[in-house]
Structures are given as C-alpha cells and as structure tokens.
Design a protein around this motif. Structure first.
Motif, PDB file in Angstrom:
ATOM      1  N   GLY A  71       0.822  -1.214   0.000  1.00  0.00           N
ATOM      2  CA  GLY A  71       0.000   0.000   0.000  1.00  0.00           C
ATOM      3  C   GLY A  71       0.852   1.258   0.000  1.00  0.00           C
ATOM      4  O   GLY A  71       0.496   2.262  -0.608  1.00  0.00           O
ATOM      5  N   PRO A  97       1.671   3.738  -4.636  1.00  0.00           N
ATOM      6  CA  PRO A  97       1.646   5.078  -5.232  1.00  0.00           C
ATOM      7  C   PRO A  97       2.973   5.439  -5.879  1.00  0.00           C
ATOM      8  O   PRO A  97       3.001   6.133  -6.888  1.00  0.00           O
ATOM      9  N   ALA A 154       2.890   8.350  -8.427  1.00  0.00           N
ATOM     10  CA  ALA A 154       2.473   9.394  -7.491  1.00  0.00           C
ATOM     11  C   ALA A 154       3.581   9.584  -6.467  1.00  0.00           C
ATOM     12  O   ALA A 154       3.543   9.013  -5.390  1.00  0.00           O
ATOM     13  N   LEU A 197       4.290  14.100  -2.024  1.00  0.00           N
ATOM     14  CA  LEU A 197       3.682  14.034  -0.702  1.00  0.00           C
ATOM     15  C   LEU A 197       3.087  15.404  -0.406  1.00  0.00           C
ATOM     16  O   LEU A 197       3.624  16.430  -0.839  1.00  0.00           O
ATOM     17  N   TYR A 198       2.003  15.389   0.310  1.00  0.00           N
ATOM     18  CA  TYR A 198       1.358  16.636   0.701  1.00  0.00           C
ATOM     19  C   TYR A 198       1.472  16.767   2.209  1.00  0.00           C
ATOM     20  O   TYR A 198       1.132  15.852   2.942  1.00  0.00           O
ATOM     21  N   SER A 204       0.636  13.090   3.398  1.00  0.00           N
ATOM     22  CA  SER A 204      -0.298  12.232   2.672  1.00  0.00           C
ATOM     23  C   SER A 204       0.052  12.184   1.197  1.00  0.00           C
ATOM     24  O   SER A 204       0.460  13.190   0.619  1.00  0.00           O
ATOM     25  N   ARG A 205      -0.115  11.006   0.604  1.00  0.00           N
ATOM     26  CA  ARG A 205       0.060  10.868  -0.856  1.00  0.00           C
ATOM     27  C   ARG A 205      -1.268  11.068  -1.568  1.00  0.00           C
ATOM     28  O   ARG A 205      -1.297  11.240  -2.778  1.00  0.00           O
ATOM     29  N   GLN A 206      -2.364  11.042  -0.830  1.00  0.00           N
ATOM     30  CA  GLN A 206      -3.683  11.171  -1.439  1.00  0.00           C
ATOM     31  C   GLN A 206      -4.074  12.626  -1.712  1.00  0.00           C
ATOM     32  O   GLN A 206      -5.064  12.883  -2.361  1.00  0.00           O
ATOM     33  N   GLY A 207      -3.350  13.558  -1.186  1.00  0.00           N
ATOM     34  CA  GLY A 207      -3.701  14.965  -1.372  1.00  0.00           C
ATOM     35  C   GLY A 207      -4.192  15.560  -0.068  1.00  0.00           C
ATOM     36  O   GLY A 207      -4.181  14.926   0.984  1.00  0.00           O
ATOM     37  N   PRO A 265      -7.218  17.127   2.133  1.00  0.00           N
ATOM     38  CA  PRO A 265      -8.685  17.153   2.205  1.00  0.00           C
ATOM     39  C   PRO A 265      -9.210  18.570   1.967  1.00  0.00           C
ATOM     40  O   PRO A 265      -8.563  19.549   2.373  1.00  0.00           O
TER      41      PRO A 265
END
Length: 196
Positions: free
Chosen positions: A14, A18, A23, A26-27, A39-42, A44
């Motif tokens: 997991g 990314p 991807a 990192l954010y 976070s790698r997802q962006g 919120p």
C-alpha cells in the motif's frame, strides 16, 4: 504468524503502490488538531484553505501553497486591484496634472453654462407666471371668474419653476462632485508621476 506477515506485506504494498504508479508527491498540511500530516492522497478540501506544502520523493519542498486570504485581506487585495486599475486608467487619460486641470475647467464651464441656462429659464418662467397672475387678478377685479385655462397655465408655470429649481440644485451638486473628482485625479496623478 502467516496472517501477520501478510498484513505487513499488504501495508508495505500500500505504501509502495503510489510510488510505482508515479504518485511521488507528498502533501504536508496541518489538521484540525494541529498535527502535521503527510499524505500521498492529497489535502482534504477542508484543509486546503489553510495552505499546504508539496514534497518530492526525497522529502524536499517543491511547492508551497499559501493559506487563503482572510475576508479582511481579500477586501484589501480587491481595493489594491481597484486602485491599480484606476491609476492605470488615469495615466491613459492624462499625460500631466495640467491636462487634468484643463479637463476640470472645461467640465466646470459646461456645468456653469447649464446652471446659467436653467437660471435664465427660471427667471423667464417667473415673469410668465407674474403676467398670468396679473391677468387672473384683472378678471377678479372686473368681477369675472378666472378662466380655467388661465389657472391651468399658472399651475403649469409653478410646476416648471420647481423642475428648474431642482435642475439647478442637481447641476450644482454635479459641479461640486466634478470639482472634487478632478482635484483628486490631479493630486493622484502628481503622486504617480512623482511630482508632489
């Protein structure tokens, strides 16, 4: 034991997926509790307005997104943009403060002309009304009823006088506003041109 190893592999996969998928950013942002989150997802949506950083795969900051301006800051930004736009327009219209002064003199002369015409018309209407009232008085002294059309003309002259008085006041207000506006433009142009 087997289940634990499988869980660790899934967790590792997991984290690596990314990176493999491309991807690599990192954010970094601060959540509601004041904790710094990576976070790698962006980021919120509820945290975007607070600003965040984008890091590359080595952990170096490659982009900083500042916090959104507050309502007061936004008001200031918009006021500055409006001022810059106004200044640019002023510089397009006039080359020197003297040009502003000439335009001011022309505008004031134009408004003075309108005021003069309205005052002349007002005097003329007053004279006409006085003549009509004199005719009405002659009818009354002779014991005759004042003709309805004569009374209507007198009323019409009164209405016209009020309209002309209103026009004069409006032109005077326009003159005062124009004088103030041109003076402000001239002074601002001096500042813009460094001619204090």
């Amino acid at each position: 034991m087997h289940k634990s190893a499988l869980t660790r592999c899934s967790l590792l996969l997991g984290l690596l997926l990314p990176v493999v998928a491309g991807a690599t950013e990192l954010y970094r942002y601060v959540d509601d509790k004041g904790t710094t989150v990576l976070s790698r997802q962006g980021v919120p949506p509820e945290h975007i307005g607070k600003g965040y950083e984008v890091l590359n795969d080595q952990g170096r900051v490659v982009k900083v997104i500042p916090p959104a301006p507050s309502a007061e800051e936004m008001k200031h930004i918009l006021a500055e943009k409006a001022r810059a736009s106004s200044d640019a327009q002023l510089l397009r219209f006039y080359s020197t403060p003297e040009d502003v002064e000439r335009a001011r003199q022309r505008k004031l002369a134009e408004l003075d002309g309108l005021i003069g015409v309205a005052r002349g018309n007002l005097q003329s209407v007053r004279t006409q009304q006085a003549n009509l009232q004199s005719q009405a008085a002659n009818h009354e002294r002779a014991g005759r009823a004042v003709p309805a059309n004569l009374l209507a003309q007198i009323d019409s002259q009164k209405v016209e006088q009020e309209r002309l008085k209103s026009d004069i006041l409006r032109y005077q207000a326009m003159r005062k506003a124009a004088d103030s506006s041109f003076n402000a433009d001239r002074d601002r142009l001096k500042v813009l041109m460094g001619r204090n």
